[in-house]
Scaffold this active site. Structure first.
Site, PDB file in Angstrom:
ATOM      1  N   CYS A   9       0.854  -1.184   0.000  1.00  0.00           N
ATOM      2  CA  CYS A   9       0.000   0.000   0.000  1.00  0.00           C
ATOM      3  C   CYS A   9       0.888   1.232   0.000  1.00  0.00           C
ATOM      4  O   CYS A   9       1.619   1.471   0.965  1.00  0.00           O
ATOM      5  CB  CYS A   9      -0.930  -0.001   1.216  1.00  0.00           C
ATOM      6  SG  CYS A   9      -2.074   1.397   1.252  1.00  0.00           S
ATOM      7  N   CYS A  38      -3.491   6.885  -5.005  1.00  0.00           N
ATOM      8  CA  CYS A  38      -3.130   5.469  -4.897  1.00  0.00           C
ATOM      9  C   CYS A  38      -1.674   5.252  -5.312  1.00  0.00           C
ATOM     10  O   CYS A  38      -1.341   5.344  -6.499  1.00  0.00           O
ATOM     11  CB  CYS A  38      -4.059   4.580  -5.716  1.00  0.00           C
ATOM     12  SG  CYS A  38      -3.781   2.810  -5.475  1.00  0.00           S
TER      13      CYS A  38
END
Length: 327
Positions: free
Chosen positions: A97, A244
């Site tokens: 992530c 992201c």
């Protein structure tokens, strides 16, 4: 391994929350059970197999929400790493992530555990280097990214043929244009519907990442004011408020494969809410090595508390058989 009834004792899990470009990260400091396994990948498997109710306790309502990504800090097994980390969201663990890594580095700095400079984090998909800058920004040197398949066409009910690329940036992505949808926070419902339809169609058609891996992130792309903007739908059907980090890495890998982004060239990726990451990549060992730069801000610090008898001890979305849990 013994089982402990949820009614025996009050449980406390200590955490620090932050947001990176609008996307929240919850770093779990202690209170989580020890995960067995010699490697972080083994521990991630143990989390999925035996401790998923703890993930639900942290991430799902009433203590969490669908948007939240959590980062479980663990002792690293790789030399030279400041910590190991397993990321997970409302439906399960993640491979990597990007925004969460920025949040972890910002949290470690807030705790006084690290100073500005380069630091290494161990993740289940590899070691990630991150530089904490003096102004608080964080640059994440992500795992190698690449395009797995180009111009894949899938028939999507209600939308017709949709074409895009399958790429890896630490998670598996299907990158496609937004199909005329406005990439703005006011249009989130329509974007979510489109992305979810695409994901379901990919699954129905058997389109996967390498070795049959599920494509669990959909990235819709376009431009606003001449700047690339995306809408990323995450595995639990929540959208990413940030641009992201792994999705930006996947995008740069596709641009590099098409000869549209040179090594070292600056790339700006905006999110659907208008926040931005900066990125670039280096070409090494026949692979794209992306670097993503952003900033996280601490928003909360405290304890998650589970009192004896709480019917939602393991989260509203937890399975019905978690009245006892391995601990």
């Amino acid at each position: 391994m013994s089982q402990i009834s949820s009614a025996r004792a009050t449980r406390r899990v200590h955490f620090i929350d932050s947001h990176t470009a609008g996307e929240p990260t919850r770093v779990i400091l202690d209170g989580f059970p020890a995960l067995p396994g010699a490697t972080l990948a083994d521990q991630r498997s143990a989390l999925i197999r035996d401790f998923d109710a703890w993930r639900s306790l942290v991430n799902n309502e009433p203590r969490g929400n669908d948007v939240l990504v959590s980062a479980l800090l663990l002792p690293p097994s790789e030399a030279g790493c400041v910590a190991g980390v397993i990321f997970f969201n409302n439906v399960g663990p993640l491979g990597m992530c990007g925004h969460g890594t920025i949040g972890v580095i910002a949290t470690l700095a807030y705790l006084g555990r690290i100073e500005p400079g380069e630091h290494r984090l161990e993740t289940p998909v590899g070691v990630v280097a991150a530089t904490l800058h003096g102004d608080g920004r964080v640059s994440v040197q992500n795992v190698p990214a690449y395009r797995h398949q180009q111009a894949v066409t899938v028939q999507v009910p209600g939308l017709g043929d949709v074409r895009g690329d399958v790429a890896w940036g630490g998670n598996w992505f299907f990158l496609t244009d937004a199909g005329g949808e406005v990439l703005d926070a006011s249009n989130v419902e329509a974007l979510t519907d489109r992305a979810w339809r695409v994901r379901q169609a990919l699954q129905a058609a058997g389109v996967t990442g390498a070795n049959g891996a599920q494509i669990d992130h959909i990235e819709l792309l376009g431009e606003v004011g001449g700047v690339s903007r995306n809408f990323v739908l995450c595995p639990g059907r929540a959208y990413d408020r940030s641009p992201c980090g792994t999705g930006t890495s996947a995008k740069m890998a596709c641009l590099a494969a098409d000869g549209l982004l040179a090594p070292g060239q600056r790339w700006v990726q905006e999110s659907v809410i208008g926040t931005a990451f900066e990125g670039h990549y280096r070409w090494e060992d026949d692979a794209v090595h992306p670097t993503i730069t952003g900033r996280a801000y601490i928003t909360a610090q405290g304890e998650l508390i589970v009192q004896p008898g709480d019917p939602f001890a393991w989260g509203i979305r937890a399975a019905p058989d978690v009245s006892v849990e391995r601990g």
